[in-house]
Design an enzyme around this catalytic site. Structure first.
Site, PDB file in Angstrom:
ATOM      1  CG  HIS A 165     -88.674  25.619 -21.587  1.00  0.00           C
ATOM      2  ND1 HIS A 165     -89.889  25.213 -22.095  1.00  0.00           N
ATOM      3  CD2 HIS A 165     -88.902  26.777 -20.915  1.00  0.00           C
ATOM      4  CE1 HIS A 165     -90.824  26.080 -21.730  1.00  0.00           C
ATOM      5  NE2 HIS A 165     -90.251  27.034 -21.019  1.00  0.00           N
ATOM      6  CG  LEU A 208     -94.112  37.472 -21.476  1.00  0.00           C
ATOM      7  CD1 LEU A 208     -95.109  36.601 -20.723  1.00  0.00           C
ATOM      8  CD2 LEU A 208     -93.963  36.986 -22.892  1.00  0.00           C
ATOM      9  CB  ALA A 209     -92.818  42.530 -25.312  1.00  0.00           C
ATOM     10  CD  GLU A 210     -89.619  37.368 -25.496  1.00  0.00           C
ATOM     11  OE1 GLU A 210     -89.823  36.562 -24.552  1.00  0.00           O
ATOM     12  OE2 GLU A 210     -90.519  37.753 -26.280  1.00  0.00           O
ATOM     13  CB  ILE A 236     -83.649  34.994 -28.240  1.00  0.00           C
ATOM     14  CG1 ILE A 236     -82.837  36.299 -28.180  1.00  0.00           C
ATOM     15  CG2 ILE A 236     -83.244  34.141 -29.452  1.00  0.00           C
ATOM     16  CD1 ILE A 236     -81.366  36.092 -27.933  1.00  0.00           C
ATOM     17  CG  ASP A 250     -85.863  27.551 -25.777  1.00  0.00           C
ATOM     18  OD1 ASP A 250     -85.162  27.954 -24.825  1.00  0.00           O
ATOM     19  OD2 ASP A 250     -85.856  26.371 -26.164  1.00  0.00           O
ATOM     20  CD  GLN A 260     -88.845  34.008 -17.899  1.00  0.00           C
ATOM     21  OE1 GLN A 260     -89.780  33.286 -18.237  1.00  0.00           O
ATOM     22  NE2 GLN A 260     -88.994  35.045 -17.082  1.00  0.00           N
ATOM     23  CG  PHE A 261     -86.520  29.959 -21.093  1.00  0.00           C
ATOM     24  CD1 PHE A 261     -85.850  28.846 -20.586  1.00  0.00           C
ATOM     25  CD2 PHE A 261     -87.538  30.514 -20.340  1.00  0.00           C
ATOM     26  CE1 PHE A 261     -86.204  28.310 -19.363  1.00  0.00           C
ATOM     27  CE2 PHE A 261     -87.880  29.993 -19.113  1.00  0.00           C
ATOM     28  CZ  PHE A 261     -87.221  28.886 -18.608  1.00  0.00           C
ATOM     29  N   PRO A 291     -88.348  36.917 -31.164  1.00  0.00           N
ATOM     30  CG  PRO A 291     -90.345  36.832 -29.956  1.00  0.00           C
ATOM     31  CD  PRO A 291     -89.027  36.137 -30.108  1.00  0.00           C
TER      32      PRO A 291
END
Length: 740
Positions: free
Chosen positions: A541, A469-471, A498, A496, A493-494, A500
């Site tokens: 979201h 879990l790390a963009e 993006i 919102d 995933q979203f 990072p």
């Protein structure tokens, strides 16, 4: 007295044992001379740059002084052009050891057209060499570590699937040669201050989990510009903090002791080459010069501290050892140094005489010159007749029953992965199940919106897998994959979340080709669910913000409004040779609007070609995404009032179809630009400004814009409806503009 010293590298067999049981024999005399030669030459190129900067003949200087012993040892342990290198800006001695010449370095310092690293586009010491597999370095600290991780993953993949390295006509593969070796090592380095960055920890995380052959080198000189190590690092020692990462080989070494450094890198490289996992070399070095010539360390370092560092200068220590052990005499050392002084001086003279870049070439290599995604190659929009199975987890036929946008995106991913073995798909929750044994009894997840459902089941866990879990990790690794010639199709995933990854997208992914003057490229695809109209999506979201990404040169931005366009544009995105941000509106995934039959595995749509959704005579409405069906509703109601609206769906935002806009505006003389994002500083402002600038003579009324309120999207549906543009909002603008 003259001494003839070869400038050739010490053979690999003389430096790296290739095994884990290393003899503790001392360096041989010729090895010590070669190491000193590279260290001294590095220092003299630094000094020559400093002189040129003070003469105002170059414009920036940052040195690797004090790091030379550690870097030379690393360079001699690696195999140039065989292993891969992702260095940082102090790594002059490393690059000299690998084979970069002083002339090449000084060509970059003057910004020459013949600078092989960037053609005058980057500062000095931003290393790049295709032949030596030194991948273009940026000024950003730590980002290169994730590239190294992705590169190692790609190398492992090609070794297991050598058939994927074959070239293919008609897509990006035709322009990317692939080289790989089963025992290749990836080296990457950074300063100790950069270990505070999250991408440092993200890189170690993935390298550890996947046991990747990456050598991480921390060059610890005690300062991040003026910030001492104890302020950056709890306890002042990064080795203590990372010591519990599994699968790693760790070594902490005096980076001013050349022999200790050689042994450290022998062990680290041998460990990685044997496939045992990653290695972490923490070298304690010194910084006898300031951070750069823009810095003055006398402002924050005491005299005693600076003098203590000078006593540990690795160059002086190596010189004393040569004398003490009788390897060279004073006269021989002086002769060698005079040769190297002359080499640095001649390199500077050649660099100063080199031609400067042409202003006409500024825009070269922003995008691929080999494969144009706006070209007719991708103009295969005709849907094929029914007749063969294809697409998606459930199969189907071309021309079969209408499918949703989600279905046809999934179908395209299946088709392209069957066609192209270089594609890997990863992101958060995109796999069916990371624990494969569960697939015997569970359906599988396949993404939070199910768009990647069935991909892992068909193509396996090497090609479809979940990420941490790390963009930034997702996109940074994609850069490494892509520079090796693979095609990562990753999911954020979203939209919102993006942000990072923004650093990796803006400063690395989109810039790789331009900053390396066309030497390197990273044609990855980033799929991102975006937008509101969800009823309860709320602040985190429902975000839009596409204009921020269309402001990035080198990045293609796509935003389809219906199933067929999504399928064809995604196929073009995957096959093209540029990085693509592929925006998918969440509300449109399973809408009744825009469903279409499966069009077949070769259906593609070129970028930069708008679609006339509804022809009209009175007003042009330029839009995209979820506003398209809302504009259609408004136009139908406007027709009842005698107003004929032409709706133009841009489909791609960078590039966009200016000719289609201009043609329509010349016909209607009235125009509205509508988007879901906030109206201020939104994407429509650019379109409106260009229309006013270039088509003013055709306008019978001011250009109107429609967008959301200048706020975020609220949770309560009553507030969400008021914040976002609705069909009624669009209808009112149409009526008002017609009456102007």
């Amino acid at each position: 007295m003259e001494v003839a010293i070869s400038s050739a590298r010490v053979p690999d067999s003389d430096v790296a044992t290739g095994g884990l049981s290393l003899e503790q024999a001392a360096l041989r005399p010729e090895q010590m001379i070669q190491i000193y030669r590279l260290m001294y030459l590095s220092r003299r190129v630094d000094d020559r740059e400093i002189l040129l900067k003070r003469q105002q003949k170059i414009f920036f200087q940052i040195s690797g002084a004090g790091h030379e012993a550690l870097q030379v040892a690393a360079g001699l342990a690696l195999r140039p052009g065989y292993d891969w290198v992702f260095p940082y800006y102090r790594d002059r001695a490393l690059c000299l050891a690998l084979g970069v010449t002083p002339t090449a370095m000084l060509l970059q310092a003057v910004g020459a057209a013949t600078d092989p690293a960037s053609g005058g586009r980057q500062m000095p010491t931003h290393w790049s060499s295709k032949a030596l597999q030194i991948v273009s370095t940026s000024s950003s600290t730590t980002t290169q570590l994730l590239h190294a991780v992705g590169c190692a993953e790609a190398g492992r993949y090609f070794s297991r699937h050598p058939e994927a390295a074959e070239k293919a006509a008609g897509d990006y593969r035709a322009y990317h040669d692939v080289e790989f070796h089963g025992d290749e090592v990836v080296f990457t380095s950074l300063g100790e201050g950069s270990t505070s960055q999250g991408e440092f920890w993200e890189a170690l995380n993935t390298a550890s989990n996947k046991k990747l052959p990456v050598v991480f080198c921390v060059e610890d000189n005690g300062y991040a510009i003026s910030v001492p190590v104890e302020v950056n690092t709890p306890g002042g020692n990064i080795s203590r903090l990372v010591a519990n990462f599994p699968n790693f080989h760790f070594v902490e070494v005096d980076g001013t002791d050349a022999e200790a450094c050689v042994r450290a890198f022998q062990e680290a490289v041998a460990y990685c080459r044997a496939g045992l996992g990653p290695a972490f070399v923490h070298g304690h070095v010194v910084r006898p010069y300031s951070h750069s010539l823009s810095d003055d360390d006398k402002l924050y370092r005491s005299t005693a501290e600076r003098e203590a560092d000078a006593m540990r200068d690795p160059l002086a220590k190596m010189q004393m050892r040569l004398l003490r052990e009788g390897v060279l005499t004073d006269e021989q050392i002086n002769a060698l140094e005079q040769q190297l002084d002359h080499e640095a001086e001649m390199a500077a003279e050649r660099a100063l005489e080199a031609p400067l870049p042409s202003v006409e070439g500024i825009s070269a290599h922003v995008y691929s010159e080999d494969l144009d995604p706006t070209s007719s190659l991708f103009a295969t929009e005709q849907v094929e007749a029914p007749g063969s199975a294809g697409g998606g987890k459930t199969g189907g036929e071309k021309g079969s029953a209408p499918r949703t946008m989600a279905d046809l995106i999934n179908a395209c991913l299946h088709d392209e992965m069957r066609r192209d073995p270089r594609i890997v798909v990863y992101g958060e929750d995109v796999a069916d199940a990371s624990r494969e044994e569960a697939l015997a009894e569970v359906k599988g997840k396949g993404g939070v919106f199910k768009l990647t459902a069935g991909l892992q089941s068909e193509f396996g866990s090497e090609r479809v897998f979940n990420s941490p879990l790390a963009e930034a990790n997702i996109v940074g690794r994609a850069v490494g994959y892509a520079v090796r010639g693979m095609k990562p199709v990753v999911e954020i995933q979203f939209f919102d979340y993006i942000w990072p990854a923004m650093h990796q997208i803006h400063n690395e992914l989109a810039l790789m080709r331009w900053r390396s003057n066309g030497t390197w490229a990273a044609p990855a695809v980033i799929r991102v669910p975006i937008g509101g109209y969800l009823t309860g999506g709320a602040i985190y979201h429902s975000q839009s913000g596409e204009s921020i990404f269309t402001h990035i040169p080198g990045l293609r931005v796509v935003f389809p409004s219906n199933a067929l366009d999504a399928n064809g544009l995604l196929r073009t995105a995957i096959r093209c040779d540029d990085p693509v941000l592929f925006l998918e509106h969440k509300r449109l995934y399973r809408e009744t609007y825009g469903r279409a039959p499966y069009p077949g595995p070769e259906f593609a749509i070129p970028f930069g070609k708008a679609r006339i959704v509804r022809p009209g005579e009175h007003i042009t409405l330029v839009t995209y995404g979820a506003i398209v069906p809302r504009a259609m509703q408004a136009a139908q109601k406007a027709q009842q009032q005698g107003i004929d609206v032409e709706i133009l769906d841009l489909r791609t935002l960078s590039p966009y179809d200016w000719e289609a806009i201009a043609t329509s505006v010349r016909k209607t003389s009235r125009v509205i630009v509508a988007h879901e994002d906030m109206i201020s500083w939104g994407y429509g402002a650019e379109i409106a400004a260009r229309i006013a600038d270039e088509l003013f003579e055709y306008l019978d009324a001011p250009v109107r814009r429609i967008g959301s309120m200048d706020t975020f999207v609220a949770y309560q549906p009553l507030l969400e409806d008021a914040i976002l543009p609705q069909p009624e909002t669009i209808l009112k603008a149409i009526v008002d503009l017609k009456a102007y």
